[in-house]
Design an enzyme around this catalytic site. Structure first.
Site, PDB file in Angstrom:
ATOM      1  N   TYR A   1     -10.761   5.665 -11.398  1.00 13.16           N
ATOM      2  CA  TYR A   1     -10.703   6.267  -9.869  1.00 13.16           C
ATOM      3  C   TYR A   1     -10.573   7.498 -10.077  1.00 13.16           C
ATOM      4  O   TYR A   1     -10.123   8.109  -9.143  1.00 13.16           O
ATOM      5  CB  TYR A   1      -9.517   5.730  -9.294  1.00 13.16           C
ATOM      6  CG  TYR A   1      -9.544   4.019  -9.440  1.00 13.16           C
ATOM      7  CD1 TYR A   1     -10.052   3.245  -8.477  1.00 13.16           C
ATOM      8  CD2 TYR A   1      -8.145   3.578  -9.938  1.00 13.16           C
ATOM      9  CE1 TYR A   1      -9.761   2.131  -8.552  1.00 13.16           C
ATOM     10  CE2 TYR A   1      -7.929   2.191 -10.112  1.00 13.16           C
ATOM     11  CZ  TYR A   1      -8.722   1.294  -9.123  1.00 13.16           C
ATOM     12  OH  TYR A   1      -8.674  -0.006  -9.222  1.00 13.16           O
TER      13      TYR A   1
ATOM     14  N   ARG B   1      -7.068   3.512 -15.016  1.00 15.61           N
ATOM     15  CA  ARG B   1      -7.045   4.310 -13.798  1.00 15.61           C
ATOM     16  C   ARG B   1      -7.821   5.413 -13.824  1.00 15.61           C
ATOM     17  O   ARG B   1      -8.570   5.806 -12.801  1.00 15.61           O
ATOM     18  CB  ARG B   1      -5.673   4.295 -13.249  1.00 15.61           C
ATOM     19  CG  ARG B   1      -5.063   3.179 -13.036  1.00 15.61           C
ATOM     20  CD  ARG B   1      -3.660   2.948 -12.203  1.00 15.61           C
ATOM     21  NE  ARG B   1      -3.865   3.234 -10.616  1.00 15.61           N
ATOM     22  CZ  ARG B   1      -3.870   4.475 -10.410  1.00 15.61           C
ATOM     23  NH1 ARG B   1      -3.382   5.503 -10.913  1.00 15.61           N
ATOM     24  NH2 ARG B   1      -4.174   4.511  -8.932  1.00 15.61           N
TER      25      ARG B   1
ATOM     26  N   CYS C   1     -15.519   4.164 -27.703  1.00 19.00           N
ATOM     27  CA  CYS C   1     -16.924   4.467 -27.761  1.00 19.00           C
ATOM     28  C   CYS C   1     -17.560   4.650 -26.287  1.00 19.00           C
ATOM     29  O   CYS C   1     -18.442   4.041 -25.989  1.00 19.00           O
ATOM     30  CB  CYS C   1     -17.802   3.712 -28.332  1.00 19.00           C
ATOM     31  SG  CYS C   1     -17.134   3.442 -30.198  1.00 19.00           S
TER      32      CYS C   1
ATOM     33  N   GLY D   1       3.454  -3.311  -4.012  1.00 19.25           N
ATOM     34  CA  GLY D   1       3.017  -3.602  -5.433  1.00 19.25           C
ATOM     35  C   GLY D   1       3.567  -2.041  -6.107  1.00 19.25           C
ATOM     36  O   GLY D   1       4.761  -1.923  -6.926  1.00 19.25           O
ATOM     37  N   ARG D   2       2.850  -1.151  -6.068  1.00 20.07           N
ATOM     38  CA  ARG D   2       2.843   0.081  -6.690  1.00 20.07           C
ATOM     39  C   ARG D   2       4.224   0.754  -6.147  1.00 20.07           C
ATOM     40  O   ARG D   2       5.056   1.197  -7.390  1.00 20.07           O
ATOM     41  CB  ARG D   2       1.658   1.096  -6.246  1.00 20.07           C
ATOM     42  CG  ARG D   2       1.659   2.432  -6.985  1.00 20.07           C
ATOM     43  CD  ARG D   2       0.605   3.254  -6.081  1.00 20.07           C
ATOM     44  NE  ARG D   2      -0.627   2.470  -5.635  1.00 20.07           N
ATOM     45  CZ  ARG D   2      -1.762   2.751  -6.299  1.00 20.07           C
ATOM     46  NH1 ARG D   2      -2.017   3.151  -7.519  1.00 20.07           N
ATOM     47  NH2 ARG D   2      -2.715   1.955  -5.639  1.00 20.07           N
TER      48      ARG D   2
ATOM     49  N   GLU E   1       4.148  -6.297   1.527  1.00 17.57           N
ATOM     50  CA  GLU E   1       3.688  -6.702   0.124  1.00 17.57           C
ATOM     51  C   GLU E   1       3.472  -5.587  -0.788  1.00 17.57           C
ATOM     52  O   GLU E   1       2.319  -5.378  -1.227  1.00 17.57           O
ATOM     53  CB  GLU E   1       2.487  -7.321   0.290  1.00 17.57           C
ATOM     54  CG  GLU E   1       2.217  -8.535   1.084  1.00 17.57           C
ATOM     55  CD  GLU E   1       0.722  -9.071   1.452  1.00 17.57           C
ATOM     56  OE1 GLU E   1      -0.095  -8.234   1.194  1.00 17.57           O
ATOM     57  OE2 GLU E   1       0.649 -10.099   2.404  1.00 17.57           O
TER      58      GLU E   1
ATOM     59  N   GLY F   1       0.823  -1.132  -0.056  1.00 18.70           N
ATOM     60  CA  GLY F   1       0.049   0.007   0.111  1.00 18.70           C
ATOM     61  C   GLY F   1       0.764   1.310  -0.015  1.00 18.70           C
ATOM     62  O   GLY F   1       0.146   2.378   0.131  1.00 18.70           O
TER      63      GLY F   1
END
Ligand code: LLP
Length: 399
Positions: free
Chosen positions: A301, A297, A326, A260-261, A258, A224
Site C-alpha cells: 500500500y 504494508r 529478491c 481491528g487496527r 468491529e 475502520g
C-alpha cells in the site's frame, strides 16, 4: 522498552506487542459507548495471535471473523460464541455449517445468493440462522482504494433497497432470523463525516424495517478507525461514538463495532537487525533481516511506518530500509533519515501491531518471526519463531 535486551533474548526479526496499550485502547472505546448497550467485536484479521484474542476476551470483547479459521481461533481463545460475528463475501458451505453448528451471534450476509445458501444449510441442519445484512451505503471513506469497502464499485455488501428486500425475505423464512444490520465502509478512516453519513443511511433502513415489524437488535457500525502512523489527525473514540449514536436516538439497539487496527496497531513494533549498509551510486540502502514477508504494508500500500535506530541519532542521512528478498518492492521504508549503521545495530519499525504478522508469509522460504507480549513491564513469548521444519511439514515425500 528495552529493545536491545529483547533482541538478545528472542533474536530478530521480532514482533513485540504492548498489551497494556491494547487494554487502554479497548477501554477508551468501550467508555465512549457507555451510555448504550454495546459490544466491541475485535476484527481478528488485524492480529490473530491467540494471546491477543485472550487479552481482549478478558476485557469483554467479542470477535468479528472472516473465516472458519478465525472463528476457531476466537472460540479457542475463550471468546463466548454469542459474541462472535461471521463476515466476508465468500463463505463456503462448510464454513456456514460450522458457524450454524457453533451457534454464534450472527452471520453477516453479503449477497442474495449467500442468503439463500445460508437458508438452505440452516434448513438441512434444522436450525434458524441468526443473520445481519451488510449494507453498502455508497459512501466514500476517503482512504487507500485497496482498503475502501463502502462504495458501489467495491465487492462488499448490498445496496439499501436490496437489503430491505432481503430482510423481508428473511421475515418470511422459518430458517432465517434477522437480528442485525451492518455497515463497514473501509479501513484507516480519518474522516468523521464518512461515518456519520454511513450511519445515517443504515439507521434510516433500521427505522424502515421497524415500521414493517422487522425488529433489529444489533446495529453494527463496522470498524475502520484510523490510527497515527506519521502525523494523521485521528478520530477520537468519543466522536466516533457520537457520530453513530446521533443517528440512533429513540431506538433500543445494541451498538456493535468491529475495530481491528485501532486496538492493536500502535501496540506493535517490528524489531529488526541491520545486516549491511551499501551504496549504489548515491543511493544508500540499509539492509535488514526483516523483509516484505514479515511486513508487507509498505510494499503493498506504500504505507508509511516510522523507523527508529535503537540508541543512535547522530549524523542522519537519507536511506531506504530494505530486506533480503529478491524483489525491488521489498522495502520497509524509502528515503528516510537514518544515522550511519552497521552490522548488529537495531531498527524498530513502529505501528506494526495490525496487519503485520497476520499478513506475513514464507516467501523466499523465510520462517515467520517470533511474537512477544509485554504486559505489566514483563515480556513473554506468545509465538515461537518458525523453523525450517515448519516450512516443509506439509510437503509430501519427494522423489
Ligand atoms: N470489519 C470488517 C468487515 C472488515 O473488513 C475490516 C477490515 C474490519 C472490520 C477492521 O478494520 P480496521 O478497524 O482494522 O480498519 N490490510 C489492510 C487493512 C485491510 C482491512 C480489511 N478489513 C492494511 O494493512 O491496512
Amino acid at each position: 522498552m528495552d529493545f536491545a535486551k529483547l533482541a538478545s533474548k528472542y533474536k530478530t526479526p521480532l514482533y513485540i506487542y504492548d498489551f497494556d496499550y491494547i487494554s487502554a485502547q479497548f477501554n477508551s472505546l468501550k467508555e465512549a459507548f457507555h451510555a448504550r448497550k454495546s459490544l466491541i467485536c475485535y476484527a481478528v484479521k488485524a492480529n490473530s495471535n491467540l494471546s491477543v484474542l485472550k487479552l481482549l476476551g478478558r476485557l469483554g470483547a467479542g470477535c468479528d471473523c472472516v473465516s472458519i479459521g478465525e472463528i476457531k481461533r476466537a472460540l479457542f481463545a475463550g471468546i463466548a460464541k454469542y459474541k462472535i460475528i461471521f463476515s466476508g463475501v465468500g463463505k463456503d458451505d462448510s464454513e456456514i455449517e460450522f458457524a450454524l453448528r457453533s451457534d454464534i451471534l450472527m452471520i453477516n450476509i453479503e449477497s442474495e445468493a449467500e442468503l439463500k445458501r445460508v437458508e438452505k444449510i440452516a434448513e438441512i441442519l434444522n436450525k434458524t440462522a441468526r443473520i445481519s445484512i451488510r449494507v453498502n451505503p455508497n459512501v466514500d471513506a476517503k482512504t487507500h482504494p485497496y482498503i475502501s469497502t463502502g462504495l458501489k464499485k467495491n465487492k462488499f455488501g448490498v445496496d439499501v433497497d436490496t437489503a430491505k428486500k432481503l430482510y423481508i425475505y428473511c421475515k418470511n423464512s422459518p430458517f432465517l432470523e434477522p437480528v442485525g444490520i451492518h455497515c463497514h465502509i473501509g479501513s484507516q478512516i480519518l474522516d468523521i463525516a464518512a461515518y456519520s453519513e454511513a450511519a445515517a443511511i443504515t439507521a434510516e433502513l433500521l427505522r424502515n424495517l421497524k415500521a414493517i415489524e422487522i425488529d433489529i437488535k444489533f446495529f453494527d457500525a463496522g470498524g475502520g478507525l484510523g490510527i497515527r502512523y506519521k502525523d494523521e489527525i485521528t478520530i477520537k473514540p468519543y466522536d466516533f461514538a457520537q457520530a453513530v449514536l446521533a443517528n440512533l436516538s429513540g431506538t433500543d439497539v445494541t451498538i456493535v463495532c468491529e475495530p481491528g487496527r485501532f486496538l492493536v496497531g500502535n501496540s506493535g513494533y517490528l524489531l529488526t537487525k541491520v545486516l549491511y549498509e551499501k551504496k549504489n551510486g548515491v543511493k544508500r540502502f540499509v539492509i535488514v533481516d526483516a523483509a516484505m514477508n514479515d511486513l508487507i504494508r509498505p510494499s503493498l500500500y506504500d504505507a508509511y511506518h516510522e523507523i527508529e535506530a535503537v540508541g543512535k541519532s547522530d549524523g542522519a542521512a537519507l536511506a531506504d530500509v530494505v530486506g533480503p528478498i529478491c524483489e525491488s518492492g521489498d522495502f520497509l521504508a524509502q528515503d528516510i533519515m537514518l544515522p550511519p549503521l552497521e552490522n548488529g545495530d537495531l531498527l524498530v519499525v513502529k505501528s506494526a501491531g495490525a496487519y503485520g504478522f497476520s499478513m506475513s508469509g514464507n516467501y523466499n522460504s523465510r520462517p515467520r518471526a517470533a511474537e512477544v507480549a509485554i504486559e505489566g513491564g514483563k515480556d513473554r513469548l506468545i509465538r515461537d519463531r518458525e523453523r525450517f521444519e515448519d516450512l516443509i511439514r506439509l510437503e509430501k515425500e519427494y522423489l
